[in-house]
Every structure is written in C-alpha cells, then in structure tokens.
Design a protein around this motif. Sequence first.
Motif, PDB file in Angstrom:
ATOM      1  N   TYR A  36       0.853  -1.187   0.000  1.00 31.52           N
ATOM      2  CA  TYR A  36       0.000   0.000   0.000  1.00 31.52           C
ATOM      3  C   TYR A  36       0.892   1.241   0.000  1.00 31.52           C
ATOM      4  O   TYR A  36       1.976   1.248   0.580  1.00 31.52           O
ATOM      5  N   ARG A  41      -1.641  12.186   5.707  1.00 28.65           N
ATOM      6  CA  ARG A  41      -3.022  12.520   6.073  1.00 28.65           C
ATOM      7  C   ARG A  41      -4.051  11.926   5.113  1.00 28.65           C
ATOM      8  O   ARG A  41      -5.131  12.494   4.919  1.00 28.65           O
ATOM      9  N   LYS A  42      -3.682  10.803   4.497  1.00 30.33           N
ATOM     10  CA  LYS A  42      -4.612  10.090   3.617  1.00 30.33           C
ATOM     11  C   LYS A  42      -4.636   8.620   4.012  1.00 30.33           C
ATOM     12  O   LYS A  42      -3.763   8.152   4.739  1.00 30.33           O
ATOM     13  N   GLY A  43      -5.630   7.890   3.521  1.00 29.15           N
ATOM     14  CA  GLY A  43      -5.668   6.464   3.779  1.00 29.15           C
ATOM     15  C   GLY A  43      -4.741   5.710   2.839  1.00 29.15           C
ATOM     16  O   GLY A  43      -4.331   6.233   1.797  1.00 29.15           O
ATOM     17  N   PRO A  44      -4.368   4.478   3.175  1.00 31.42           N
ATOM     18  CA  PRO A  44      -3.508   3.673   2.302  1.00 31.42           C
ATOM     19  C   PRO A  44      -4.216   3.335   0.989  1.00 31.42           C
ATOM     20  O   PRO A  44      -5.415   3.059   0.975  1.00 31.42           O
ATOM     21  N   GLU A  45      -3.444   3.339  -0.084  1.00 33.61           N
ATOM     22  CA  GLU A  45      -3.943   3.019  -1.422  1.00 33.61           C
ATOM     23  C   GLU A  45      -3.284   1.721  -1.880  1.00 33.61           C
ATOM     24  O   GLU A  45      -2.052   1.599  -1.852  1.00 33.61           O
TER      25      GLU A  45
ATOM     26  N   TYR B  36      -9.524   1.097  11.802  1.00 30.13           N
ATOM     27  CA  TYR B  36      -8.154   1.198  12.280  1.00 30.13           C
ATOM     28  C   TYR B  36      -7.938   2.556  12.932  1.00 30.13           C
ATOM     29  O   TYR B  36      -8.636   3.529  12.659  1.00 30.13           O
ATOM     30  N   GLN B  38      -4.531   5.181  13.691  1.00 34.66           N
ATOM     31  CA  GLN B  38      -3.132   5.384  13.334  1.00 34.66           C
ATOM     32  C   GLN B  38      -2.582   6.589  14.082  1.00 34.66           C
ATOM     33  O   GLN B  38      -3.124   7.698  13.970  1.00 34.66           O
ATOM     34  N   PHE B  91      -6.065   9.573  14.207  1.00 35.34           N
ATOM     35  CA  PHE B  91      -6.458   9.426  12.808  1.00 35.34           C
ATOM     36  C   PHE B  91      -7.139   8.071  12.689  1.00 35.34           C
ATOM     37  O   PHE B  91      -6.523   7.033  12.935  1.00 35.34           O
ATOM     38  N   ILE B  93      -9.178   5.285  10.396  1.00 37.08           N
ATOM     39  CA  ILE B  93      -9.298   4.881   8.990  1.00 37.08           C
ATOM     40  C   ILE B  93     -10.151   3.625   8.898  1.00 37.08           C
ATOM     41  O   ILE B  93      -9.964   2.692   9.681  1.00 37.08           O
ATOM     42  N   PHE B 105      -9.105   1.098   1.421  1.00 35.22           N
ATOM     43  CA  PHE B 105      -9.198   2.018   2.534  1.00 35.22           C
ATOM     44  C   PHE B 105      -9.852   3.345   2.163  1.00 35.22           C
ATOM     45  O   PHE B 105      -9.731   3.829   1.035  1.00 35.22           O
ATOM     46  N   GLY B 106     -10.527   3.923   3.152  1.00 35.22           N
ATOM     47  CA  GLY B 106     -10.985   5.296   3.048  1.00 35.22           C
ATOM     48  C   GLY B 106      -9.837   6.247   3.288  1.00 35.22           C
ATOM     49  O   GLY B 106      -8.707   5.820   3.593  1.00 35.22           O
ATOM     50  N   ASP B 107     -10.106   7.536   3.176  1.00 36.12           N
ATOM     51  CA  ASP B 107      -9.059   8.546   3.335  1.00 36.12           C
ATOM     52  C   ASP B 107      -8.868   8.999   4.773  1.00 36.12           C
ATOM     53  O   ASP B 107      -8.088   9.919   5.027  1.00 36.12           O
ATOM     54  N   GLY B 108      -9.567   8.372   5.707  1.00 39.77           N
ATOM     55  CA  GLY B 108      -9.317   8.649   7.110  1.00 39.77           C
ATOM     56  C   GLY B 108     -10.069   9.851   7.642  1.00 39.77           C
ATOM     57  O   GLY B 108     -10.503  10.736   6.899  1.00 39.77           O
ATOM     58  N   ARG B 110      -9.537  12.701  10.724  1.00 36.66           N
ATOM     59  CA  ARG B 110      -8.690  13.235  11.785  1.00 36.66           C
ATOM     60  C   ARG B 110      -9.595  13.770  12.883  1.00 36.66           C
ATOM     61  O   ARG B 110     -10.393  14.680  12.658  1.00 36.66           O
TER      62      ARG B 110
END
Lengths: 109, 114
Positions: A36, A41-45, B36, B38, B91, B93, B105-108, B110
């Motif tokens: 990934y 500040r983003k989710g895993p891709e 999750y 993080q 954070f 997710i 996964f989503g972009d989380g 904060r």
Amino acid sequence: QKEVEQDPGPLSVPEGAIVSLNCTYSNSAFQYFMWYRQYSRKGPELLMYTYSSGNKEDGRFTAQVDKSSKYISLFIRDSQPSDSATYLCAMEGTGKLIFGQGTTLQVKP
Amino acid sequence: GAVVSQHPSWVICKSGTSVKIECRSLDFQATTMFWYRQFPKQSLMLMATSNEGSKATYEQGVEKDKFLINHASLTLSTLTVTSAHPEDSSFYICSARAGTQPQHFGDGTRLSIL
C-alpha cells in the motif's frame, strides 16, 4: 519479534532511480501479500496484491514474493517526485491484515 | 473501482461529546469492514472487524462501549466515539472488502478533541 519487519527509512533517492523496498516476515500462514502507498493525512492506497511466490508487474511497479525466504519486495522503476510517500507492506493469513511499520520514501527532483 | 468513502475527513469537538464517522463502499458490496487507528509516524492498528448484520469483533484492549460500530448494510459502517476525551484524538481509517478480495481504505478521519 514482530510478525512483519520493515525498515522505516527514510529513504531518499534522485528522480529516475530504481527504488527497492523490502519486508520480512515470520508467520508461514501468510498467504496474501500486499503493498500500500500512503500519502500524508490520507488512507492507504492498494498498489500490488499477490498470492503466491514469484513476480507481478504493474506499470513501473514490480512486486516479488519469496515464501521460502519469507521475504517480499517492491521495486519502483523511473521513480518520480509524486512517488514520495510511505509504503506499507501488509500480509494476511487469518483474515486480518498485518502491516509493516512503513518505509518513508522521498524522491528528489 | 473499489472506492471507499469516509466522512468527515476532519472533526474538532469538545471533550465529552460523541462523534460519528461514516464509511461507505461506493462501487462494491462490502461483506466485511474494518476500523483502524493510526498514530503519527506509526502503522495502522486494527480496532475492530465488522460483518454486515453482525456484531463487531473488537481487538484486545479496545473498549466496546467507547467505540460503537454498526454495519447495517453492505455499503455502510459507522464508528461512534462516545464521550470522547483528548486521548481519543487520532487518525481513524476504515477499510472494506468484498469476500476474500484485498481491503480498500478510506481517506481517514482526523479527530481532535479539545
């Protein structure tokens, strides 16, 4: 000992370089192996997903799995500044993903 | 394909309030969703696993009454942080999977608790 070991880096390379990222693991039950990419500040891709030992290629990315050595790799060819991110290896054998710590990569123009 | 949307992306609230985070699979049916947490410069820590229509399975050390998870449909799961306190700032997710396919996964979100 952690189930999955990954060097956190940071790893800094010039643009155009070939990047090699690696993980080792101890659990023989792992069957699925993933890489990934996570930007800040983003989710895993999801980049790569493999099941068996061998190589899998997708564009500039090549994933290798060596089950006998419990070792997986991700190669990035012609690296670009946009590849700068944290790369997480992940493995699964019992329904849960086990992540490596992540390697921070910086590709300098 | 395999898009997971998470909302909100950032929330700030006062201590003692409850916060709900939504996770949606936009173009596939998610038989299983995961939540999750993080911390900065650390990897993802699994909090809980939920299957549609079933109670969530929480990881050891995660308080069920603090982190309420609902997976009411094949495209939506929610995480509610109840009576949030500053130590819950993190954070969060979500991820979703269809069958044995890999997790997406989503972009989380904060979360900052003042």
